[in-house]
Scaffold this motif. Structure first.
Motif, PDB file in Angstrom:
ATOM      1  N   MET A  62      39.606  35.525  31.340  1.00  0.00           N
ATOM      2  CA  MET A  62      39.768  35.111  32.730  1.00  0.00           C
ATOM      3  C   MET A  62      40.544  36.207  33.442  1.00  0.00           C
ATOM      4  N   ILE A  63      40.697  36.051  34.762  1.00  0.00           N
ATOM      5  CA  ILE A  63      41.395  37.089  35.520  1.00  0.00           C
ATOM      6  C   ILE A  63      42.379  36.441  36.496  1.00  0.00           C
ATOM      7  N   PRO A  64      43.367  37.196  36.974  1.00  0.00           N
ATOM      8  CA  PRO A  64      44.356  36.637  37.901  1.00  0.00           C
ATOM      9  C   PRO A  64      43.701  36.047  39.144  1.00  0.00           C
ATOM     10  N   GLY A  65      44.289  34.952  39.632  1.00  0.00           N
ATOM     11  CA  GLY A  65      43.777  34.301  40.833  1.00  0.00           C
ATOM     12  C   GLY A  65      42.789  33.198  40.548  1.00  0.00           C
ATOM     13  N   THR A  66      42.269  33.163  39.308  1.00  0.00           N
ATOM     14  CA  THR A  66      41.378  32.078  38.898  1.00  0.00           C
ATOM     15  C   THR A  66      42.106  31.237  37.861  1.00  0.00           C
ATOM     16  N   TYR A  67      41.696  30.006  37.733  1.00  0.00           N
ATOM     17  CA  TYR A  67      42.372  29.101  36.813  1.00  0.00           C
ATOM     18  C   TYR A  67      41.344  28.384  35.947  1.00  0.00           C
ATOM     19  N   SER A  68      40.357  29.169  35.491  1.00  0.00           N
ATOM     20  CA  SER A  68      39.321  28.684  34.596  1.00  0.00           C
ATOM     21  C   SER A  68      38.968  29.794  33.616  1.00  0.00           C
ATOM     22  N   ILE A  69      38.536  29.392  32.421  1.00  0.00           N
ATOM     23  CA  ILE A  69      38.069  30.340  31.417  1.00  0.00           C
ATOM     24  C   ILE A  69      36.612  30.677  31.715  1.00  0.00           C
ATOM     25  N   TYR A  70      36.288  31.973  31.824  1.00  0.00           N
ATOM     26  CA  TYR A  70      34.925  32.379  32.155  1.00  0.00           C
ATOM     27  C   TYR A  70      34.254  33.217  31.056  1.00  0.00           C
ATOM     28  N   SER A 123      25.340  27.564  31.137  1.00  0.00           N
ATOM     29  CA  SER A 123      25.842  26.288  31.658  1.00  0.00           C
ATOM     30  C   SER A 123      27.285  26.428  32.140  1.00  0.00           C
ATOM     31  N   ASN A 124      27.979  27.458  31.674  1.00  0.00           N
ATOM     32  CA  ASN A 124      29.364  27.683  32.078  1.00  0.00           C
ATOM     33  C   ASN A 124      29.383  28.633  33.269  1.00  0.00           C
ATOM     34  N   PHE A 125      29.116  28.087  34.454  1.00  0.00           N
ATOM     35  CA  PHE A 125      28.994  28.933  35.633  1.00  0.00           C
ATOM     36  C   PHE A 125      30.339  29.537  36.016  1.00  0.00           C
ATOM     37  N   VAL A 126      30.281  30.756  36.477  1.00  0.00           N
ATOM     38  CA  VAL A 126      31.458  31.420  37.022  1.00  0.00           C
ATOM     39  C   VAL A 126      31.524  31.103  38.516  1.00  0.00           C
ATOM     40  N   PHE A 127      32.688  30.684  38.982  1.00  0.00           N
ATOM     41  CA  PHE A 127      32.912  30.490  40.412  1.00  0.00           C
ATOM     42  C   PHE A 127      32.541  31.799  41.108  1.00  0.00           C
ATOM     43  N   ASN A 273      31.675  26.775  46.715  1.00  0.00           N
ATOM     44  CA  ASN A 273      31.797  28.030  47.459  1.00  0.00           C
ATOM     45  C   ASN A 273      33.262  28.265  47.736  1.00  0.00           C
ATOM     46  N   GLY A 274      33.604  29.469  48.156  1.00  0.00           N
ATOM     47  CA  GLY A 274      35.006  29.753  48.423  1.00  0.00           C
ATOM     48  C   GLY A 274      35.281  31.238  48.392  1.00  0.00           C
ATOM     49  N   ALA A 275      36.494  31.595  47.942  1.00  0.00           N
ATOM     50  CA  ALA A 275      36.911  32.989  48.001  1.00  0.00           C
ATOM     51  C   ALA A 275      37.923  33.276  46.904  1.00  0.00           C
ATOM     52  N   LEU A 276      38.156  34.566  46.668  1.00  0.00           N
ATOM     53  CA  LEU A 276      39.138  35.001  45.675  1.00  0.00           C
ATOM     54  C   LEU A 276      39.919  36.170  46.250  1.00  0.00           C
ATOM     55  N   GLU A 277      41.244  36.099  46.080  1.00  0.00           N
ATOM     56  CA  GLU A 277      42.125  37.107  46.668  1.00  0.00           C
ATOM     57  C   GLU A 277      42.339  38.301  45.752  1.00  0.00           C
ATOM     58  N   HIS A 278      42.636  39.436  46.387  1.00  0.00           N
ATOM     59  CA  HIS A 278      43.072  40.655  45.699  1.00  0.00           C
ATOM     60  C   HIS A 278      44.175  41.279  46.552  1.00  0.00           C
ATOM     61  N   SER A 279      44.796  42.327  46.036  1.00  0.00           N
ATOM     62  CA  SER A 279      45.944  42.911  46.739  1.00  0.00           C
ATOM     63  C   SER A 279      45.592  43.470  48.102  1.00  0.00           C
ATOM     64  N   MET A 330      49.678  30.626  31.550  1.00  0.00           N
ATOM     65  CA  MET A 330      49.828  30.125  32.906  1.00  0.00           C
ATOM     66  C   MET A 330      51.302  30.006  33.315  1.00  0.00           C
ATOM     67  N   SER A 331      51.552  30.226  34.564  1.00  0.00           N
ATOM     68  CA  SER A 331      52.882  30.085  35.141  1.00  0.00           C
ATOM     69  C   SER A 331      53.127  28.631  35.552  1.00  0.00           C
ATOM     70  N   ARG A 332      54.394  28.286  35.751  1.00  0.00           N
ATOM     71  CA  ARG A 332      54.772  26.937  36.202  1.00  0.00           C
ATOM     72  C   ARG A 332      54.662  26.803  37.720  1.00  0.00           C
ATOM     73  N   HIS A 333      54.344  27.902  38.414  1.00  0.00           N
ATOM     74  CA  HIS A 333      54.618  27.926  39.849  1.00  0.00           C
ATOM     75  C   HIS A 333      53.385  28.009  40.742  1.00  0.00           C
ATOM     76  N   LEU A 334      52.386  27.200  40.450  1.00  0.00           N
ATOM     77  CA  LEU A 334      51.235  27.118  41.349  1.00  0.00           C
ATOM     78  C   LEU A 334      51.627  26.539  42.704  1.00  0.00           C
ATOM     79  N   TRP A 335      52.703  25.776  42.770  1.00  0.00           N
ATOM     80  CA  TRP A 335      53.184  25.288  44.071  1.00  0.00           C
ATOM     81  C   TRP A 335      53.479  26.472  44.999  1.00  0.00           C
ATOM     82  N   LEU A 336      53.938  27.589  44.404  1.00  0.00           N
ATOM     83  CA  LEU A 336      54.258  28.798  45.170  1.00  0.00           C
ATOM     84  C   LEU A 336      53.011  29.624  45.441  1.00  0.00           C
TER      85      LEU A 336
END
Length: 617
Positions: A62-70, A123-127, A273-279, A330-336
């Protein structure tokens, strides 16, 4: 004079040796997007000369910014390794994401093919915003982690990427291009992390550029439906970024930023649908729509992704700063990372006058409703964050709902304790200065750090509502901004029986009855059964998207004694769904409503001062 010439010559020799050494230490990728076949790319990698023993060539789990195994390695095929003479070297596939290469001192080149993720049969689609899309002579979306691999424990090697492209194609990205810009692009990255952080959209250019202060902003678009153009999207997002600039002190935190947008026709493979952030950029995969339909949705989602340049890109724990692509922690701070970002995405638009107060309250109302209906409100947010890949995966979506409400509560608390002089924006700015892109905080210590920077009550807030299982004090929070919120209200009104409803999208677009409301007379009168799918109301077909509008319209117009017909799809003995007509007579009953936003409250002088600080100053 000769002494000077000798010194210059020696300096040039040292520089050339240094450049040569660095070049020898570089991973050199080459890929062509000219005349591709079957939505596959052929990738070649020239490897450094300093490997020895055994090396592992890997793709991210997986990669930063996503919260699923791909497991991006599953899209890679025909991987072979070669020595300098072009002879094959033994390669052994260790698992879905990695290959062992023995005798690495002989290694000179790796070649492989890679499928795009947007058109996979897996069957395991990537967002989609986290994946790749290849369509010959039309577009190529390079999310680089889905195309290029890394050597384990060598993620910090410099990388060169050379792309051979069709005539007239443009590679939109935030990375400097040193190629000839006609048929070949060349990009250089200091390491694999920067490569992953730098997506590229290839297409015939539909782009628009504008400045917000000193920040150059690029919007690059490929619209399958030909409904809008890049200029239109730029016009939507520019005032949002201007509002962000004003809110964060007059300047945006990056020198350049790219919005890479793909608008698709039909349905997406992932059903989403949606988006993914980068720096310095963000990738969008959204439905192709007419401008008026797309405008606010794009603004909201673009605002969210852009604010990620602050968190987590400039404020993050070691779990993100030292991201492990093979065994992510994973971090504890998804609220942030997600909650604060989602809060700012709407709040800053409201402060800038891009949303009215009522529009903004409607946004908050929706977040309260979704959070309370579909998520576990007593699950500690830190626990959910740590377990969002597995145990608490279904709770992840609450980061955009309760996460934003947590941020609102924290903002209001900081204003209250500081008498309006200190808010969440100042806290985030100070955390960004304290840590920044290259320094990570300790996951377990963040709450204590913030409490030291602010007030003891902030520590209590975290302990109760983020790290603890107490539900947010929404009544108090909303009262402080002049909104009368009640968790439960009982009024006389019309009802369709208020059974508990659920849905199974995308398999079905209909709500189904998951439990009966035996306290409601209308529920008994209709005779619902658990499992019934609500098909129509008085002849008007129902679905997930119009259900609220159709039923609310009926509630407003209903009169006592009106005959009401609800058609449901009900399973028969053979397990097949058949239409069943249910009838009742409209009757005023006690109707419970939850999470109700009532009338505006009249604020006293102190409350009005606080509200003004929150909304305007």
């Amino acid at each position: 004079m000769n002494k000077f010439k000798n010194s210059v010559a020696l300096l040039l020799l040292i520089i050339s040796i240094s450049v040569y050494a660095n070049d020898n230490n570089k991973l050199k990728y080459a890929v062509s997007i000219v005349n591709t076949m079957n939505d596959k790319l052929q990738v070649e990698l020239q490897t450094p000369a300093n490997f020895s023993g055994e090396v592992q060539f890997c793709f991210p789990k997986m990669i930063p910014g996503t919260y699923s195994i791909y497991d991006f390695g599953k899209f890679v095929g025909n991987l072979s390794a070669y020595d300098k003479s072009g002879n094959k070297i033994e390669v052994e596939r260790s698992d879905i994401n990695s290959w062992k290469i023995k005798n690495a001192n002989q290694l000179s080149k790796i070649s492989y093919t890679v499928d795009d993720t947007w058109d996979t049969d897996s069957s395991n689609f990537v967002f989609e915003p986290a994946g790749s899309g290849f369509s010959s002579n039309k577009y190529f979306m390079f999310n680089n982690h889905a195309i290029f691999g890394y050597f384990k424990q060598n993620e910090n090697l410099p990388i060169e990427l050379k792309v051979n492209k069709p005539s007239g194609f443009y590679g939109a990205t935030s990375t400097l291009n040193s190629g000839d810009n006609k048929l070949n692009d060349v990009f250089n990255y200091k390491n694999y992390h920067e490569l992953v952080d730098s997506p590229i959209l290839y297409a015939k250019p539909d782009t628009a550029t504008f400045y917000v202060g000193k920040t150059k902003v690029l919007v690059a678009l490929y619209d399958e439906g030909l409904k809008v153009n890049a200029k239109f999207l730029a016009e939507q997002v520019k005032p949002v970024l201007q509002a962000a600039s004003n809110y964060f002190g007059g300047n945006l935190p990056v020198d350049n930023y790219s919005f890479l947008v793909h608008l698709f026709k039909g349905k997406s493979k992932s059903g989403s649908n949606g988006a993914l952030e980068h720096s310095y950029s963000s990738v969008y995969y959204l439905p192709s729509q007419q401008g008026a339909q797309l405008a606010q949705y794009f603004k909201d989602i673009a605002a969210h992704e852009f604010y990620h340049v602050i968190t987590p890109l400039n404020i993050h724990s070691k779990e993100i700063g030292d991201f492990n692509y093979a065994t992510p922690q994973m971090s504890r701070h998804l609220w942030l990372y997600e909650g604060v970002t989602e809060y700012f995405s709407h709040y800053v638009q409201f402060r800038a006058g891009l949303l009215t107060k009522q529009q903004y309250i409607d946004v908050l109302n929706e977040k309260v409703e979704i959070s309370s209906k579909y998520y576990n409100d007593t699950l500690p947010f830190t626990t959910m964050s740590k377990g969002c890949l597995d145990k608490h995966k279904k709770q992840y979506g609450n980061v955009y709902q309760k996460g934003a409400l947590i941020a609102l509560g924290l903002d209001l608390l900081l204003l209250e304790k500081s008498n309006g002089e200190y808010n969440l924006q100042r806290l985030i700015n100070e955390l960004s200065l304290k840590y920044g892109k290259d320094n990570s905080f300790e996951d377990e210590n963040l709450f204590d750090e913030i409490t030291k920077m602010t007030y003891p009550e902030v520590g209590e807030y975290f302990a109760n509502y983020v790290d603890g299982n107490q539900i947010l004090p929404l009544e108090k929070m909303f009262a402080s901004i002049g909104v009368d919120f009640k968790r439960e209200v009982v009024k006389k009104g019309f009802s369709l029986g208020s059974p508990k409803l659920a849905y199974d999208y995308p398999k079905s677009k209909l709500f189904h009855v998951s439990a009966l409301n035996n306290e409601n007379e209308m529920c008994k009168a209709f005779g619902y059964q658990v499992g019934d799918k609500l098909y129509s109301l008085n002849g008007k077909k129902l679905n997930l998207f119009n259900f609220g509008m159709v039923t609310n319209t009926w509630v407003k117009l209903a009169k006592e004694g009106d005959k009401v017909k609800v058609v449901v799809l009900r399973k028969n003995e053979k397990g097949k769904y058949k239409k069943t007509k249910l009838y009742a007579v409209a009757k005023l009953v006690d109707v419970k409503s939850y999470n109700s936003f009532e009338d505006e409250l009249v604020l006293d002088q102190a409350q009005q001062k606080m509200y003004n600080k929150w909304c305007c100053n």
